[in-house]
Design a protein around this motif. Sequence first.
Motif, PDB file in Angstrom:
ATOM      1  N   MET A  95       1.047  -1.220   0.346  1.00  0.00           N
ATOM      2  CA  MET A  95      -0.062   0.507  -0.290  1.00  0.00           C
ATOM      3  C   MET A  95       0.594   1.043   0.226  1.00  0.00           C
ATOM      4  O   MET A  95       1.587   1.304   1.083  1.00  0.00           O
ATOM      5  N   LEU A  97       0.527   4.888   0.294  1.00  0.00           N
ATOM      6  CA  LEU A  97      -0.124   6.407   1.154  1.00  0.00           C
ATOM      7  C   LEU A  97      -0.169   7.904  -0.731  1.00  0.00           C
ATOM      8  O   LEU A  97       0.671   8.206  -0.108  1.00  0.00           O
ATOM      9  N   TYR A 111      -7.612  11.283  -0.864  1.00  0.00           N
ATOM     10  CA  TYR A 111      -6.333  10.943  -0.013  1.00  0.00           C
ATOM     11  C   TYR A 111      -6.848   9.223  -0.802  1.00  0.00           C
ATOM     12  O   TYR A 111      -7.952   8.991  -0.864  1.00  0.00           O
ATOM     13  N   ALA A 113      -5.014   4.891  -0.318  1.00  0.00           N
ATOM     14  CA  ALA A 113      -3.595   3.511  -0.269  1.00  0.00           C
ATOM     15  C   ALA A 113      -3.992   3.461  -1.822  1.00  0.00           C
ATOM     16  O   ALA A 113      -4.957   2.822  -2.789  1.00  0.00           O
ATOM     17  N   ASN A 114      -2.986   3.220  -2.749  1.00  0.00           N
ATOM     18  CA  ASN A 114      -2.637   2.831  -3.772  1.00  0.00           C
ATOM     19  C   ASN A 114      -3.032   4.101  -5.222  1.00  0.00           C
ATOM     20  O   ASN A 114      -4.272   3.105  -6.238  1.00  0.00           O
ATOM     21  N   LEU A 138       4.218  -0.833   3.712  1.00  0.00           N
ATOM     22  CA  LEU A 138       3.226   0.957   4.137  1.00  0.00           C
ATOM     23  C   LEU A 138       4.372   1.720   3.798  1.00  0.00           C
ATOM     24  O   LEU A 138       4.966   1.626   4.096  1.00  0.00           O
ATOM     25  N   ASN A 140       4.374   5.710   2.703  1.00  0.00           N
ATOM     26  CA  ASN A 140       4.021   7.272   2.358  1.00  0.00           C
ATOM     27  C   ASN A 140       4.104   7.947   2.165  1.00  0.00           C
ATOM     28  O   ASN A 140       6.226   8.667   2.161  1.00  0.00           O
ATOM     29  N   ASN A 148       0.528  10.940   8.048  1.00  0.00           N
ATOM     30  CA  ASN A 148      -0.488   9.698   7.729  1.00  0.00           C
ATOM     31  C   ASN A 148      -0.204   8.441   8.754  1.00  0.00           C
ATOM     32  O   ASN A 148       1.055   8.820   9.300  1.00  0.00           O
ATOM     33  N   MET A 150      -1.434   4.641   9.711  1.00  0.00           N
ATOM     34  CA  MET A 150      -2.534   3.473   9.198  1.00  0.00           C
ATOM     35  C   MET A 150      -2.978   2.527  10.897  1.00  0.00           C
ATOM     36  O   MET A 150      -2.200   2.252  12.160  1.00  0.00           O
ATOM     37  N   ARG A 183       8.188   4.561   5.164  1.00  0.00           N
ATOM     38  CA  ARG A 183       7.910   3.206   5.299  1.00  0.00           C
ATOM     39  C   ARG A 183       7.985   1.946   6.265  1.00  0.00           C
ATOM     40  O   ARG A 183       8.923   2.244   6.850  1.00  0.00           O
ATOM     41  N   HIS A 201      -8.170   2.034   8.320  1.00  0.00           N
ATOM     42  CA  HIS A 201      -7.556   3.534   7.700  1.00  0.00           C
ATOM     43  C   HIS A 201      -6.628   4.416   8.008  1.00  0.00           C
ATOM     44  O   HIS A 201      -5.753   4.183   9.216  1.00  0.00           O
ATOM     45  N   TRP A 212      -8.726   7.513   2.637  1.00  0.00           N
ATOM     46  CA  TRP A 212      -7.963   6.501   2.472  1.00  0.00           C
ATOM     47  C   TRP A 212      -8.342   5.644   3.338  1.00  0.00           C
ATOM     48  O   TRP A 212      -8.541   6.126   5.018  1.00  0.00           O
TER      49      TRP A 212
END
Length: 220
Positions: A95, A97, A111, A113-114, A138, A140, A148, A150, A183, A201, A212
């Motif tokens: 993912m 972001l 916003y 993810a992907n 993950l 960002n 950001n 998760m 990340r 989210h 997101w």
Amino acid sequence: HFHGIHSAAMDGVPGVGAGQIQPGGRTVYEFDAKPFGCHLYHCHAVPLKRHIHKGLYGAFIIDPDPNRYSGEEAAAARARNHTYPECQAVNEMVMVLNGFDTNFDEENEVYAANTVAFAYGMERPIVISRDQRQRLYLINIVEFDPINSMHLHANFFDYYDHGTTLRPTLTTIDTVMQCQAQRGIMEFNFNEFEPGLYMFHAHQTELAELGWMGFFDVTE
């Protein structure tokens, strides 16, 4: 610019080494694949924030070499190396972001993810098996926002910051924060959970409401 270890000539910034690639031009970047982990590359030419915001970035993964370790560490390296069956038994996903400034005021209105807002909503959740180990890379790369995050609903995960360690840097957490270009790797499972939809989210409410947000569909 590659977020790895390389020489100055391979840094991918204007005025250094290969430097800026002009329209119609080309260059070749060469560097050793290290350290292992979850990494990022992006344009580093001005206007930098606009280039990143418009999508000139990507992810790459470098696997650890199990032959460099022994015992439990070798087993952990095999579970992260894509040429070994131990890794292939894990369900993996990436993912990246991102955010989108749709009216050019240097604030994001969408916003994701992907790239696609609400891509993994209730109509199209990510289907996973509750008995399988999950690994989520993950990254960002949101521009115009300092942070950001998760958050995983109803469960906890282990987190490997930058993916450069074989042991988790954070254990049993349900929310992780990332600045731009930060990340890591999340690992979790839904063993003994009841099947159903489990939300994930950003835990900045505005980011979740603007796209997101998604669901895992946990199955038997």
